[in-house]
Structures are given as C-alpha cells and as structure tokens.
Design a protein around this motif. Structure first.
Motif, PDB file in Angstrom:
ATOM      1  N   PHE A 168       0.857  -1.187   0.000  1.00  0.00           N
ATOM      2  CA  PHE A 168       0.000   0.000   0.000  1.00  0.00           C
ATOM      3  C   PHE A 168       0.888   1.229   0.000  1.00  0.00           C
ATOM      4  N   THR A 169       0.274   2.407   0.065  1.00  0.00           N
ATOM      5  CA  THR A 169       1.063   3.632   0.157  1.00  0.00           C
ATOM      6  C   THR A 169       0.779   4.246   1.521  1.00  0.00           C
ATOM      7  N   VAL A 170       1.832   4.605   2.227  1.00  0.00           N
ATOM      8  CA  VAL A 170       1.642   5.190   3.554  1.00  0.00           C
ATOM      9  C   VAL A 170       2.074   6.653   3.507  1.00  0.00           C
ATOM     10  N   PHE A 171       1.316   7.487   4.172  1.00  0.00           N
ATOM     11  CA  PHE A 171       1.584   8.924   4.156  1.00  0.00           C
ATOM     12  C   PHE A 171       1.842   9.439   5.560  1.00  0.00           C
ATOM     13  N   ASN A 172       2.627  10.493   5.610  1.00  0.00           N
ATOM     14  CA  ASN A 172       2.843  11.218   6.848  1.00  0.00           C
ATOM     15  C   ASN A 172       1.726  12.263   6.918  1.00  0.00           C
ATOM     16  N   ARG A 173       0.812  12.120   7.881  1.00  0.00           N
ATOM     17  CA  ARG A 173      -0.379  12.987   7.901  1.00  0.00           C
ATOM     18  C   ARG A 173      -0.030  14.462   7.986  1.00  0.00           C
ATOM     19  N   LEU A 181      -3.082  18.509   0.666  1.00  0.00           N
ATOM     20  CA  LEU A 181      -3.518  17.440  -0.228  1.00  0.00           C
ATOM     21  C   LEU A 181      -4.488  16.500   0.485  1.00  0.00           C
ATOM     22  N   GLU A 182      -5.368  15.916  -0.281  1.00  0.00           N
ATOM     23  CA  GLU A 182      -6.289  14.908   0.252  1.00  0.00           C
ATOM     24  C   GLU A 182      -5.665  13.526   0.075  1.00  0.00           C
ATOM     25  N   LEU A 183      -6.120  12.570   0.899  1.00  0.00           N
ATOM     26  CA  LEU A 183      -5.645  11.201   0.740  1.00  0.00           C
ATOM     27  C   LEU A 183      -6.150  10.664  -0.607  1.00  0.00           C
ATOM     28  N   PRO A 184      -5.265  10.083  -1.412  1.00  0.00           N
ATOM     29  CA  PRO A 184      -5.722   9.613  -2.733  1.00  0.00           C
ATOM     30  C   PRO A 184      -6.682   8.431  -2.617  1.00  0.00           C
ATOM     31  N   GLU A 185      -7.547   8.321  -3.611  1.00  0.00           N
ATOM     32  CA  GLU A 185      -8.529   7.239  -3.633  1.00  0.00           C
ATOM     33  C   GLU A 185      -8.011   6.084  -4.452  1.00  0.00           C
ATOM     34  N   THR A 189      -3.185   6.883 -10.227  1.00  0.00           N
ATOM     35  CA  THR A 189      -2.164   6.278 -11.086  1.00  0.00           C
ATOM     36  C   THR A 189      -0.771   6.704 -10.637  1.00  0.00           C
ATOM     37  N   TRP A 190       0.215   6.108 -11.266  1.00  0.00           N
ATOM     38  CA  TRP A 190       1.586   6.462 -10.959  1.00  0.00           C
ATOM     39  C   TRP A 190       1.912   7.884 -11.412  1.00  0.00           C
ATOM     40  N   ASP A 191       1.207   8.390 -12.391  1.00  0.00           N
ATOM     41  CA  ASP A 191       1.389   9.799 -12.760  1.00  0.00           C
ATOM     42  C   ASP A 191       0.920  10.687 -11.612  1.00  0.00           C
ATOM     43  N   ASP A 192      -0.219  10.286 -10.989  1.00  0.00           N
ATOM     44  CA  ASP A 192      -0.710  11.042  -9.823  1.00  0.00           C
ATOM     45  C   ASP A 192       0.307  10.968  -8.699  1.00  0.00           C
ATOM     46  N   PHE A 193       0.903   9.776  -8.554  1.00  0.00           N
ATOM     47  CA  PHE A 193       1.922   9.569  -7.519  1.00  0.00           C
ATOM     48  C   PHE A 193       3.053  10.570  -7.716  1.00  0.00           C
ATOM     49  N   ARG A 194       3.434  10.758  -8.991  1.00  0.00           N
ATOM     50  CA  ARG A 194       4.519  11.697  -9.284  1.00  0.00           C
ATOM     51  C   ARG A 194       4.121  13.113  -8.894  1.00  0.00           C
ATOM     52  N   GLU A 195       2.876  13.471  -9.177  1.00  0.00           N
ATOM     53  CA  GLU A 195       2.397  14.818  -8.818  1.00  0.00           C
ATOM     54  C   GLU A 195       2.409  15.022  -7.316  1.00  0.00           C
ATOM     55  N   PHE A 305       4.255  11.544  14.181  1.00  0.00           N
ATOM     56  CA  PHE A 305       3.154  11.822  13.267  1.00  0.00           C
ATOM     57  C   PHE A 305       2.282  10.580  13.117  1.00  0.00           C
ATOM     58  N   GLN A 306       1.070  10.811  12.610  1.00  0.00           N
ATOM     59  CA  GLN A 306       0.189   9.667  12.392  1.00  0.00           C
ATOM     60  C   GLN A 306       0.369   9.168  10.963  1.00  0.00           C
ATOM     61  N   MET A 307       0.266   7.851  10.798  1.00  0.00           N
ATOM     62  CA  MET A 307       0.374   7.272   9.458  1.00  0.00           C
ATOM     63  C   MET A 307      -1.029   7.142   8.884  1.00  0.00           C
ATOM     64  N   VAL A 308      -1.208   7.607   7.649  1.00  0.00           N
ATOM     65  CA  VAL A 308      -2.476   7.353   6.966  1.00  0.00           C
ATOM     66  C   VAL A 308      -2.169   6.526   5.718  1.00  0.00           C
ATOM     67  N   TYR A 309      -3.174   5.777   5.294  1.00  0.00           N
ATOM     68  CA  TYR A 309      -2.913   4.766   4.279  1.00  0.00           C
ATOM     69  C   TYR A 309      -3.813   4.924   3.065  1.00  0.00           C
ATOM     70  N   ALA A 310      -3.215   4.603   1.923  1.00  0.00           N
ATOM     71  CA  ALA A 310      -3.981   4.607   0.676  1.00  0.00           C
ATOM     72  C   ALA A 310      -3.521   3.404  -0.138  1.00  0.00           C
ATOM     73  N   PRO A 311      -4.338   2.987  -1.112  1.00  0.00           N
ATOM     74  CA  PRO A 311      -3.907   1.856  -1.924  1.00  0.00           C
ATOM     75  C   PRO A 311      -2.681   2.217  -2.758  1.00  0.00           C
ATOM     76  N   VAL A 312      -2.038   1.187  -3.291  1.00  0.00           N
ATOM     77  CA  VAL A 312      -0.878   1.424  -4.133  1.00  0.00           C
ATOM     78  C   VAL A 312      -1.387   1.934  -5.490  1.00  0.00           C
ATOM     79  N   PRO A 313      -0.669   2.849  -6.151  1.00  0.00           N
ATOM     80  CA  PRO A 313      -1.176   3.388  -7.412  1.00  0.00           C
ATOM     81  C   PRO A 313      -1.272   2.300  -8.485  1.00  0.00           C
ATOM     82  N   ARG A 314      -2.089   2.546  -9.485  1.00  0.00           N
ATOM     83  CA  ARG A 314      -2.177   1.590 -10.592  1.00  0.00           C
ATOM     84  C   ARG A 314      -1.434   2.166 -11.788  1.00  0.00           C
ATOM     85  N   SER A 315      -1.117   1.283 -12.724  1.00  0.00           N
ATOM     86  CA  SER A 315      -0.416   1.795 -13.902  1.00  0.00           C
ATOM     87  C   SER A 315      -1.397   2.576 -14.760  1.00  0.00           C
TER      88      SER A 315
END
Lengths: 449, 185
Positions: A168-173, A181-185, A189-195, A305-315
């Motif tokens: 998954f993808t973990v974020f520093n809240r 930024l909002e937590l990604p849904e 995609t990986w392009d979003d990941f880059r942004e 900090f708290q860890m928040v989680y999102a799914p791993v990006p898709r291609s």
C-alpha cells in the motif's frame, strides 16, 4: 619397539577424543548407521506426539511466535511442539543456511518457517517439503476458500502463509495536511503519484523514497503481473511497457522533480526501507504492510506523526483497479517428518490463531480483518489511522494477479536490481539495460530447465 | 609433528601423502560442511565448543607450512643429536621445536586470528546462545528493523583488542616467521 609405541600413542589420542566427545549420555556411535539420523527415535511420553518447529525468530518469551507455540501446547494435549530457534537475530538467510545443512545431513524436520515464499519454493523444488494437497482433501476443505494465497509449485501446495503482507502507500499525515492534499482514492495512477511527490517535496524533505530492492525497480510488475520477471512461457517480460515507464519515472523523479532521494545516496547510506519515512525525510512511501507494525517500534523509529494509508497506485494504461501484491512468511512440513498429520494440524492452527500474538493480518479468509485491526491497534490510534488502514487493506475491490512463482525467483530479482542500479548510476539508456537484463534472465531460466 | 615427519623422516609413500595433503588443501571448507556436520553429530559433539576445537586442531595448510620450514633446518643438527643418543621424540622435542620457534609463533597467531574471526563454523555448529563466539554475537545488533551500527562498531573494536595484544607480544617472532615462511595475511 619404537613403531609400536608410536602407533599406541596415536590410538590413545583418537580414543580419548571419541570418549570425551560422547558426553551426551552414552550415545551409541558404533551402531551401523548408514541411514540418516532419522533413526534416533526420541522418547515419546505416553500418548503425546512431539514435533519440532524450526524458526528464525528468537526463543525469547517476548517473541510473538514463541507465545503462540506455548499457547498451542497448552490448548491441547495430544501434540507437543518443540520450538527450535536456529538463529537469534531474525536473520532468515542465516537460518535457511543452517536449516539446509540440517536437512542435508538427514535431520528430521517436522515444521519450519521461512522468511518469504521464494525461500519455501526453492526448498520445495529440491523435494524436501511435503505437499499438502492430500491433507486438505482429507479435511474436505479447498485451500482457495480458506486462504487468499498459498505457496504452490505446479499443482502441489507446499506451504501456507502465516501472515498477509499487502502493498500500500503510507503517508505522513502532517506533511499531507501541510501540502494541502487529500488522501488519494483507489484508482489513482503512478502519474498522480509523481504529482503528489512533487507537491510534498518541501521544507527540506523529499516527497517519497525508493529503496534498493528489486520491487522498487518496477512495482507495477509486482502488483499487476503474474510474475515480476517472466511470462507464462518463462520468457522475460522486459518489453512490457510498464518497465520502460517505471524506469523513466524513477529517473525523472530523481533528476528533474527532485522528489526522491538520489539512488546513489540511498545505496551508500544503507538505510532500512522505512528509515527515511519515519525520520520525516520522505512524506509518502509505497511499501508492504509490515510498515504498520514497524511504526509502533518507537525505539527504532522515533516519530510522532500519524500514518495514513492509501492503496498502491495503478499503472496509467490499466483498467483494473485494486490490484496489489500479497505475500507473507511461509510455513511448511518437512518431507521426512514422521508426524505429518500432527504437523498439518499445527500449521493450520498457526495460520488461524498466531495472528493474535504477532499482530499480523492473517492470510486466512475466515478472519475478520477489520475487527482484528481495531483490536491490535486500539491503543495506538495516535500513530496509526485504523480507519484508512482497514479501508485500504480490506477494500472489497482488492485483488491479486493470478500469480505463479519459480524456484529461482530471487536470482531473477537480483538481475533486475542490478539493471536498475546500472540505469540510475551509469546513466545508460533503457534499451541497453533491457537487453542486458533479458540476456541474464534467459541464462538463468535455461540453466534451470 | 606432521611437518617434521614429512620433511625429515624417510618412509614409503611420503610423496603420495604429501601430494594428497596438497590436493585436500584445494577443497573449500563449504564443500565439506555437511559431512563434517554429520561427523560432529555422530560424535555427540553438536552444540559444544569441543566440536570447533576438534575441527580447528588439524589443518593441512599449516602442516604444509611447517614442513617447508623444517625442510630448511640442516640435517647435521639432527644427526648430531642422534649421535648423542637422542631418540625419536627427544630429537623432535629438544632440537626441532626450539629451532622452529618463529614459524610456530607465526602459525599460532595466524590460526588464532582465523579462528577468532570465523563466522561459518560457529554458525553451523552452535545453537545455544551462551556458547556463541564474537562474530556470531555481533549479529545480535542486526535487528529486524535495522542495524545498531554504533554498538556494532564498538563491539568490533573490542573484538580487535585481544588480537592486537597478541600481535604486539609476539611481533618479533611473527616478522621473522613471515619473512621465512612467505605467508601473507
């Protein structure tokens, strides 16, 4: 006269060594044993079957799997499991070395754990692991219904997973909120990941971090393809567009966006995969789910900090959403075990109940994952956001590719790691690196045919 | 003693034994790991220091080294001792050994250093934590979530101190011995 005295001295020396050696209660070495040491029958206390469980975790009372074994022994009195710890530092590589020597010298191994599935598959391909298909049939249970993944080679099931480790993808809240930024849904995609990485790079810290492991050379191959390096015909898949995409993404993120720590620095600094994230030097990280439990270890990774989680990006060009990679530590039965049924009952119990002690998510489908997470981490909600964690791990859309593994998978992974190293450090073109990796992988596959 | 026998005594098959010894030196330790493990297990010495001591007591490399050194000792000295009535063991103990002091000191130091730093032998042969050697012990600092590098460095320095002490005590003999024996590292 002189010769005889010489001979006698030599004989005396040899005998004294043998004598002082047999201090374990008169071990009869003279018995004609050309058969392996399996012939040593241990004393069986009336009724109780004894099985040996080999693991690389330490034999300390705080060790979760140790507590699990004690609990099993107390919960029933037909089988006693002896917990044998071959190394004390959780190093599964050293452990596998010792285990291989034990098995090679004929020692009877009843149950053993491995660090990952590849290690288990390697031993299975050498014929020292017992297939479990017949036990499942006897129990009238289909393994696919019970577990979301089993360790398979051809059509034989060789081991079960004790835990389910999901990417998954973990974020520093704090960083996320600061960047607005909002937590990604799911479906990002990986392009979003880059942004995201670009926007999160501020205040002297990087947006993200890529480790040196083979997975980070192309995460898409792990989350969306049946095998990260090969296709069904065992040909290398480096022509797959995801490889070119990901390699170039890594280069552009490092050199142009400067949102990821340079690969050369990562290599030289010998970081732990989670180190920079917890130190606050990287705001988000694509990583397997053991990061959750690691986050509780404040001694190793001090942070607040708290860890928040999102799914791993898709291609970008995939339409499947929810694909991720699931794997875990394996547990299996030795082929020469004399208590296979007892061993089978034990490993089934471990896959269902040991999670209470280890706080890992079990691979067993019957477990209520959300409840377990809330239970494990109810005292740590300041560090772990259990809601986003449960949503990410147990989203009904989560699925795995229909994967297959090969026993020499770890060799192939090293080839890809080296390819990525060369691409980043020597500044070569992707086609050159692709040609090199293709050739090396073909060699390994041919050598193992 | 093997060195003495191979260099000074004439017996049938001496050349064969010597060449066999050289041939066995070429086999890497890892190739014989499983048979050695089985032997130690059968002797009942598994998980004890006696196993490591036993395996460390014999080395064809050092026998070869000593043989080369002893070959350079002039036979006249031995014949003189024989003329004075010394028996086989007397010649060895009173004449050969004192003359071989430099090479014995060198062998002692090199063997000590190799055994001190040996990781594979203790890893395979020992199971109880109380019996672990220093290289194995240093692995404890490598934990699931990273290596405690500072403590590991401290342990490495502490591990080197006995080696330094030994070397400083015997350095005169070692330097002589290295020059004579042509040994590196």
């Amino acid at each position: 006269m002189k010769k005889t005295s010489l001979l006698l001295t030599c004989l005396l020396l040899i005998l004294s060594i043998t004598a002082c050696g047999s201090n374990s209660g008169g071990n009869d070495n003279k018995s004609a044993t050309n058969a392996p040491a399996a012939n040593e029958k241990k004393e069986q206390p009336a009724g109780k079957e004894k099985i040996k469980f080999y693991t690389f975790k330490a034999s300390k009372p705080e060790e979760p799997i140790y507590q699990a074994v004690q609990a099993y022994n107390e919960s029933q009195d037909k089988v006693e499991v002896e917990y044998v710890s071959l190394v004390q530092n959780s190093d599964s590589t050293d452990f596998m070395k010792k285990l291989d020597i034990l098995i090679g010298s004929g020692e009877v191994v009843d149950v053993f754990m491995t660090g990952n599935e590849e290690e288990l598959l390697e031993r299975a391909s050498r014929g020292v692991v017992e297939p479990l298909n017949s036990f499942f049939e006897q129990e009238n249970v289909k393994p696919e219904d019970e577990y979301n993944k089993v360790v398979k080679l051809d059509s034989n099931i060789y081991g079960l997973l004790t835990s389910s480790t999901q990417w998954f993808t973990v974020f520093n809240r704090d960083h996320l909120e600061k960047a607005g930024l909002e937590l990604p849904e799911m479906g990002w995609t990986w392009d979003d990941f880059r942004e995201y990485a670009k926007k999160l790079t501020m205040d002297g810290h990087y947006g993200t971090y890529f480790h040196t492991w083979g997975e980070y050379a192309n995460i898409i191959a792990y989350t969306e393809r049946p095998n990260p390096q090969l296709d069904a015909n065992l040909n290398p898949i480096f022509d797959d567009p995801s490889f070119k995409y990901f390699f170039e993404l890594r280069r552009v993120m490092e050199q142009e966006d400067k949102s990821a720590e340079p690969y050369a620095d990562v290599l030289a600094s010998n970081y732990h995969v989670l180190q920079q994230f917890f130190a606050g030097n990287a705001s988000m990280l694509a990583v397997p789910s053991y990061a959750v439990r690691a986050g509780l270890n404040l001694e190793k990774f001090p942070h607040d900090f708290q860890m928040v989680y999102a799914p791993v990006p898709r291609s970008v060009d995939s339409n499947d959403i929810g694909m991720t990679n699931i794997s875990g530590a394996g547990v299996a039965i030795g082929a020469k075990s004399e208590h296979k049924q007892a061993a089978y009952d034990f490993i089934r119990w471990v896959t269902k109940e040991a999670s209470k002690y280890s706080k890992d998510i079990p691979s067993y489908k019957g477990a209520d994952g959300e409840a377990l997470i809330k239970e494990f981490f109810k005292d740590n909600t300041d560090l772990i956001d259990t809601e986003s964690l449960a949503n990410t791990l147990f989203d009904p859309r989560n699925k795995m590719p229909d994967s297959f593994s090969v026993p020499y998978g770890s060799e192939l992974k090293t080839i890809v790691e080296n390819g990525m190293s060369s691409y980043m450090l020597d500044n070569r073109s992707f086609d050159e690196v692709k040609a090199m990796m293709t050739e090396e992988v073909k060699k390994v596959v041919d050598a193992n045919k | 003693m093997a060195g003495y026998a191979l260099s000074k005594l004439e017996f049938k098959g001496r050349a064969v034994v010597f060449s066999l010894m050289l041939a066995f030196m070429m086999i890497p330790e890892q190739a014989t790991l499983v048979p050695r493990y089985i032997m130690i297990k059968e002797l009942g010495l598994y998980d004890s220091h006696a196993a490591l001591i036993l395996m460390g007591m014999f080395s064809s490399y050092f026998a070869f080294l000593l043989r080369q050194f002893m070959a350079s000792i002039h036979n006249d000295l031995l014949e003189a001792a024989e003329l004075d009535g010394a028996g086989f063991f007397r010649i060895f103990w009173s004449v050969m050994v004192p003359l071989s002091r430099p090479i014995l000191a060198t062998v002692g130091i090199i063997k000590f250093i190799w055994t001190w730093n040996d990781y594979q032998g203790p890893l395979i042969m020992l199971n109880t934590t109380e019996l672990y050697t220093i290289p194995l012990g240093m692995q404890f600092f490598q934990e699931e979530f990273g290596t405690r590098i500072s403590v590991m460095m401290m342990a490495s320095v502490a591990a080197i101190i006995p080696l330094l002490v030994l070397f400083l005590t015997l350095q005169k003999q070692v330097i002589e011995g290295i020059a004579i024996g042509g040994v590196k590292g």
